[in-house]
Design a protein around this motif. Sequence first.
Motif: not given
Length: 314
Positions: A241-242, A255-257, A263-264, A285-286
């Motif tokens: 999750l980035l 998954i790039f937000f 949205m995240m 998670v980033e």
Amino acid sequence: MFDHYIKLLKSGEVVAFPTETVYGLGADAWNLSAVKKIFSTKKRPADNPLIVHISSRAMLHPFAAEIPPEAKRLMDAFWPGPLTLIFKKKPDVLDAITAGLDTVAVRRPAHPLAQKLISQVGPLVAPSANSSGRPSPTRPQHVKEDFGEEFPVVEGGETQIGLESTVLDVSSVPFTIYRPGGISAEQIENIIKKSVETGSKSVGKQAARSPGTKYSHYAPEAQVRWLKDEEISDSNSVLYLLHTINPTNKAKNIIFFEENYEMMAHQLFDRFREADHQGYREVQVEPFTNLQLRKVPLAPAIQNRISKAVGPDD
């Protein structure tokens, strides 16, 4: 069907219902037996207090012994909405709700179905409608995953925000945010014209002052970790999750937000649950930078939920 849920709640049963934050597990706030069913259904520790949900300002008065003028301004600004306020409680408030503390947490949710339900039943205690420790539910199916297909759920589609409410203690000075959420510290300070602190006061054997501060929360079966470098693989065992790292690799496990933090927040718990459905062993998670935590209103809330899922030892 809606009348059926009203009858269940009035008869002392528990019913899940949507709010703008997550789905809540509701019970009559004046019925001790019903409140106890919340704890047994969720397997929730008894020293983890509950939030009372109301549908009008008038419903607050039987619970709050003192309402500071700053709290009235916050209610004018953010109620109904994702802000929980902690007040000194009145003697009649059930100790099971407050974990024996001298304070009570109250929120007025904005979701129309929540308002309709509460207006017809009365105040409801309503923690998130999930098994304790699991990711909070943002869809009706999430509730049924934890409690079974036949569990009573007032279905209202996906929730809007996806993270639980901000919890602000106004029972003592300085006011303290115990759980960040959809209302930021800056928004609160702009209304009350004074600084607020952040903290948990949830150590040792004492009851937590706020839900979501003492125990590990929000975790899927997959191990949640903070990404420690920017080496992103296409491994089918890790979901990434980035939010700022834009990988050249567009694998399905990424998954790039795109710095869309609304949205995240909205998708976070759903992504955690999907990781289990898709068989991932880890979710990485980033991390957030200090600048993001200061400048992005939702960043502290998102980091808080991820940190609780990661746990203290990672």
